[in-house]
Motif scaffolding. Structure first.
Motif, PDB file in Angstrom:
ATOM      1  N   GLU A 372       8.569  -3.911  -1.312  1.00  0.00           N
ATOM      2  CA  GLU A 372       8.390  -4.338  -2.659  1.00  0.00           C
ATOM      3  C   GLU A 372       6.614  -3.710  -2.180  1.00  0.00           C
ATOM      4  N   ARG A 373       5.735  -2.930  -3.057  1.00  0.00           N
ATOM      5  CA  ARG A 373       4.453  -2.407  -3.450  1.00  0.00           C
ATOM      6  C   ARG A 373       3.447  -3.097  -2.389  1.00  0.00           C
ATOM      7  N   CYS A 374       3.212  -2.412  -1.573  1.00  0.00           N
ATOM      8  CA  CYS A 374       1.894  -3.149  -0.637  1.00  0.00           C
ATOM      9  C   CYS A 374       0.271  -3.070  -1.101  1.00  0.00           C
ATOM     10  N   ASP A 375      -0.600  -3.712  -1.064  1.00  0.00           N
ATOM     11  CA  ASP A 375      -1.522  -3.913  -2.084  1.00  0.00           C
ATOM     12  C   ASP A 375      -2.509  -3.224  -1.137  1.00  0.00           C
ATOM     13  N   PRO A 376      -3.305  -1.986  -1.579  1.00  0.00           N
ATOM     14  CA  PRO A 376      -4.242  -1.615  -0.233  1.00  0.00           C
ATOM     15  C   PRO A 376      -4.580  -3.137   0.473  1.00  0.00           C
ATOM     16  N   ALA A 377      -5.477  -3.871   0.519  1.00  0.00           N
ATOM     17  CA  ALA A 377      -6.118  -5.219   1.218  1.00  0.00           C
ATOM     18  C   ALA A 377      -5.045  -5.316   2.436  1.00  0.00           C
ATOM     19  N   THR A 378      -3.515  -5.499   1.469  1.00  0.00           N
ATOM     20  CA  THR A 378      -3.064  -5.685   3.049  1.00  0.00           C
ATOM     21  C   THR A 378      -2.874  -4.376   3.661  1.00  0.00           C
ATOM     22  N   TYR A 379      -3.159  -3.591   3.228  1.00  0.00           N
ATOM     23  CA  TYR A 379      -2.274  -2.429   4.142  1.00  0.00           C
ATOM     24  C   TYR A 379      -3.801  -2.040   4.918  1.00  0.00           C
ATOM     25  N   GLU A 380      -5.186  -2.507   4.311  1.00  0.00           N
ATOM     26  CA  GLU A 380      -6.299  -1.868   5.412  1.00  0.00           C
ATOM     27  C   GLU A 380      -5.989  -3.465   6.624  1.00  0.00           C
ATOM     28  N   TRP A 381      -6.052  -4.420   5.923  1.00  0.00           N
ATOM     29  CA  TRP A 381      -5.831  -5.270   6.987  1.00  0.00           C
ATOM     30  C   TRP A 381      -4.963  -5.600   8.188  1.00  0.00           C
ATOM     31  N   ALA A 382      -3.426  -4.801   7.812  1.00  0.00           N
ATOM     32  CA  ALA A 382      -2.772  -4.415   8.963  1.00  0.00           C
ATOM     33  C   ALA A 382      -3.041  -2.971   9.521  1.00  0.00           C
ATOM     34  N   GLN A 489       2.369  10.248 -10.281  1.00  0.00           N
ATOM     35  CA  GLN A 489       2.122  11.025  -9.251  1.00  0.00           C
ATOM     36  C   GLN A 489       0.898  11.618  -9.154  1.00  0.00           C
ATOM     37  N   ASP A 490      -0.339  11.485  -8.701  1.00  0.00           N
ATOM     38  CA  ASP A 490      -1.514  11.669  -8.424  1.00  0.00           C
ATOM     39  C   ASP A 490      -1.631  13.312  -8.449  1.00  0.00           C
ATOM     40  N   ALA A 491      -2.737  13.723  -8.855  1.00  0.00           N
ATOM     41  CA  ALA A 491      -3.355  15.081  -8.416  1.00  0.00           C
ATOM     42  C   ALA A 491      -2.802  15.796  -6.713  1.00  0.00           C
ATOM     43  N   HIS A 492      -3.392  14.710  -6.272  1.00  0.00           N
ATOM     44  CA  HIS A 492      -2.918  15.405  -4.480  1.00  0.00           C
ATOM     45  C   HIS A 492      -1.325  15.621  -4.027  1.00  0.00           C
ATOM     46  N   GLY A 493      -0.425  14.741  -4.757  1.00  0.00           N
ATOM     47  CA  GLY A 493       1.618  14.907  -4.841  1.00  0.00           C
ATOM     48  C   GLY A 493       0.839  14.028  -4.518  1.00  0.00           C
ATOM     49  N   TYR A 494       0.627  12.934  -4.268  1.00  0.00           N
ATOM     50  CA  TYR A 494       0.931  11.110  -3.635  1.00  0.00           C
ATOM     51  C   TYR A 494       1.955  10.828  -5.326  1.00  0.00           C
ATOM     52  N   PHE A 495       2.218   9.472  -4.636  1.00  0.00           N
ATOM     53  CA  PHE A 495       3.267   9.097  -5.879  1.00  0.00           C
ATOM     54  C   PHE A 495       3.214   7.792  -5.304  1.00  0.00           C
ATOM     55  N   PHE A 496       2.707   6.374  -6.444  1.00  0.00           N
ATOM     56  CA  PHE A 496       2.262   5.186  -6.369  1.00  0.00           C
ATOM     57  C   PHE A 496       3.350   4.478  -6.857  1.00  0.00           C
ATOM     58  N   ILE A 497       3.869   3.701  -6.731  1.00  0.00           N
ATOM     59  CA  ILE A 497       5.182   2.780  -7.071  1.00  0.00           C
ATOM     60  C   ILE A 497       4.607   1.361  -7.171  1.00  0.00           C
ATOM     61  N   MET A 498       4.601   1.645  -9.503  1.00  0.00           N
ATOM     62  CA  MET A 498       4.062   0.499  -9.481  1.00  0.00           C
ATOM     63  C   MET A 498       5.058  -0.940  -9.433  1.00  0.00           C
ATOM     64  N   GLY A 499       6.570  -0.582  -9.503  1.00  0.00           N
ATOM     65  CA  GLY A 499       7.045  -2.350  -9.240  1.00  0.00           C
ATOM     66  C   GLY A 499       8.100  -1.553 -10.336  1.00  0.00           C
TER      67      GLY A 499
END
Length: 647
Positions: A372-382, A489-499
């Motif tokens: 499932e999508r990882c929220d940035p807060a959990t990402y940064e904590w890990a 997809q952002d301008a730098h080519g990164y994909f964001f899956i929102m669910g």
């Protein structure tokens, strides 16, 4: 030493000439009969893509015999660590080959042959891995069903796959409770139309003993007494396994994994995506009943000549929230793979990450997250706690291996980005489409699709249901595989899956992502995990409501946290979101693989009829959620039009 290809070159080559790219990867395997070129073809009658037609191989041979013959006989292949039963067992490649070859011989004596189906209903334990590999050795098609599934669900899978045999354990342990499996199997067989010839039962004396029925039931250890048999050559296009995933019609979808494409894709992914070399160690904290368990507990690590850690337990309370870190230190793990929900569970019980400091984690290079999508807060904590790059990546049961990732085994790969699942893995041409099937501009949310052909390893079809495969995945946008997820997809080519697409809600004509709101709520320092539901609203069509689980030790009041979260959404998204309620709950209902049951909770709040999903971890949680919704007057039975008119 062979140079590492750059990400851009590898991805570009895989799209420019898929057949040539995958021929090169296929040469990394020991085929009994190499596939003729071109290795990409169309299935007669359906037009579906098939890979490596005409090639012959055997996955169990590649996982075991090949390594024993090429210097890895005494290397550890599998480490089984079960804190719930206080058991640790380790298996070399030689030992695992011996067990597999003998169990395959025993299955053959029971009448299991190439093309037959075998259903496996066991917890995470070495015998389950042996059963899977033994089926592969015979060319039989295994279907692993998560141990503890309800008899009705198990019966549906028995009737769909029509297995010649079922292999089960006498029981498993969930939440420190014994779950006897054999009575569930007996009930399922009684409900099913198809009757398997045999049930092979592994008696777990330290958990529970099962009663065996004469003539049909056989003891697992007796089957192991057979003489070993060699690996059976199978066609690359023959199925290796069927893995059932939930379907919208109530009938489960049997995802088929073909033998050749699966082996080539997983072997490639172990190096290119995860950066693992033969002899290194991977710990995937999943279950063999899920796609992650198939791909990255069993087959991927063994195809690559790695050591795989098989864990029977939970991320917390076995015995504490440091159990994953103990495994990393004890077995010198280089790459760990788990779901974001596991990290959130650890974070809830150990908010400062103090338990990680008790272990030597110096061997760990990466933490991969998916499911499932990882929220940035959990990402940064890990990342902070473990001190290594965290790689959120995206794939599905249908794909069998990652579609989006930071492919750390390639050079010049763009670094991980919080909130993003990364860049398309070589082989995948991922695009964001509008509802008319046209690509959308950068930073515009749309439907996530993959341009055909899909690379090797992805499902070629559904088990005995080509029409459903076509309808479910290919008909919406001709020339594309429709993932069912939304993102951008952002301008730098990164994909964001929102669910999932149905996690986008319509508030007074404004399409809003619940995933974006969850990201904001999860950033609050008191929140351990959360969900945002789009519930029915007579004025606006839908409106969002938050349910949050607080970190252990928090003293903030529910009223205060709600006020702060409402303010946060209003500040970051605006009043248009109409976000006015955030209720505190003790826990969220999830599947056993860690996915939050958003749709079920929304149906509960809206007063709709629903079936409790067979994959739910603990059905009692839904009663707790209902009580909270009633107390806070959220949803169908508790709202009035006047209430919705509040500013």
């Amino acid at each position: 030493m062979k140079s590492t290809p750059s990400y851009a070159a590898a991805h570009g080559a895989s799209l420019a000439d898929p057949s040539a790219f995958w021929v090169e990867q296929a040469r990394q395997l020991a085929w009994f009969q190499p596939p003729p070129e071109p290795v990409l073809s169309q299935e007669e009658g359906t037009g579906f893509t098939r890979w490596f037609r005409g090639g012959q191989l055997n996955t169990a041979y590649l996982c075991l015999d090949y390594h024993v013959a090429h210097g890895r006989a005494d290397q550890l292949a599998l480490i089984y660590d079960s804190p719930v039963t206080a058991t640790v067992r380790q298996y070399t490649y030689r030992a695992l080959l011996d067990l597999t070859a003998r169990f395959a011989g025993g299955l053959r004596n029971l009448g299991v042959h190439k093309g037959d189906r075998v259903l496996i209903y066991m917890p995470n334990m070495p015998e389950a891995v042996v059963a899977m590999l033994a089926c592969a050795r015979l060319g039989a098609v295994h279907s692993v069903v998560f141990g503890g599934f309800a008899p009705q669900e198990l019966a549906m899978r028995i009737d769909d796959a029509q297995p010649r045999a079922i292999i089960c354990a006498s029981g498993g342990l969930e939440f420190n409770k014994v779950i006897p499996y054999k009575p569930l199997v007996d009930t399922a067989i009684a409900q099913a139309t198809h009757q398997p010839a045999h049930v092979v039962v592994l008696q777990r004396e330290d958990v529970v003993q099962a009663e065996l029925q004469p003539h049909r039931d056989v003891d697992f250890r007796e089957v192991l007494q057979a003489a070993p048999v060699p690996a059976v050559p199978v066609e690359a296009t023959d199925p290796l396994y069927i893995l059932y995933t939930s379907g919208t019609t109530g009938k489960p979808k049997g995802v088929v994994r073909d033998t050749g494409g699966h082996a080539v894709a997983l072997k490639y992914s172990m190096g290119a995506v995860y950066g693992l070399q033969p002899g290194e160690t991977m710990f995937s904290a999943s279950d063999i009943g899920w796609a992650v368990g198939h791909s990255y507990i069993v087959y991927g690590p063994l195809l690559q000549g790695c050591t795989s850690v098989l864990f029977e337990g939970k991320p917390v309370r076995t015995p504490d929230a440091g159990t994953f870190w103990r495994l990393l230190a004890e077995y010198k793990v280089q790459v760990m793979f788990t779901a974001p929900t596991a990290i959130r569970a650890i974070k809830k019980e150990d908010p400062e990450g103090q338990l990680a400091s008790q272990y030597d984690l110096s061997h760990l290079r990466y933490l991969f997250l998916a499911g499932e999508r990882c929220d940035p807060a959990t990402y940064e904590w890990a990342g902070h706690v473990l001190g290594v790059p965290v790689v959120d990546h995206w794939w599905q049961t249908e794909s069998g291996w990652p579609m989006l990732a930071t492919s750390v085994g390639l050079s010049d790969v763009p670094p991980p980005c919080a909130g993003s699942a990364g860049q398309p893995v070589p082989g995948y041409h991922v695009q964001i489409l509008d509802e008319g099937g046209q690509p959308v501009p950068a930073n515009t949310t749309g439907l996530v699709a993959v341009k055909l052909p899909l690379p090797p390893g992805c499902l070629p079809t559904l088990w005995q249901d080509d029409a459903r495969f076509q309808r479910s995945y290919l008909d919406t946008f001709p020339g594309y595989y429709l993932s069912g997820d939304g993102g951008y997809q952002d301008a730098h080519g990164y994909f964001f899956i929102m669910g999932r697409v149905d996690d986008v809600i319509n508030v007074a004509g404004h399409r809003l992502s619940t995933g974006q709101m969850e990201e904001l709520l999860a950033a609050h320092p008191a929140v351990a995990e959360c969900v945002v539901l789009g519930i029915a609203c007579p004025l606006r069509g839908q409106r969002p409501v938050g349910l949050v689980v607080l970190k252990d030790g928090q003293t903030i009041s529910e009223a205060q946290v709600e006020q702060e979260l409402v303010g946060l959404i209003r500040e970051k998204i605006g009043a248009v979101a109409s976000f006015r309620q955030a209720a505190v709950v003790k826990r969220l209902p999830k599947t056993r693989s860690g996915k939050i049951l958003r749709k079920t909770m929304r149906q509960l709040a809206d007063g709709e009829d629903f079936t409790v999903p067979s994959t739910i971890d603990d059905p009692l949680i839904l009663a707790e959620i209902r009580a909270v919704l009633q107390r806070r007057q959220v949803g169908h039975a508790f709202e009035s039009l006047a209430g919705n008119l509040a500013p």
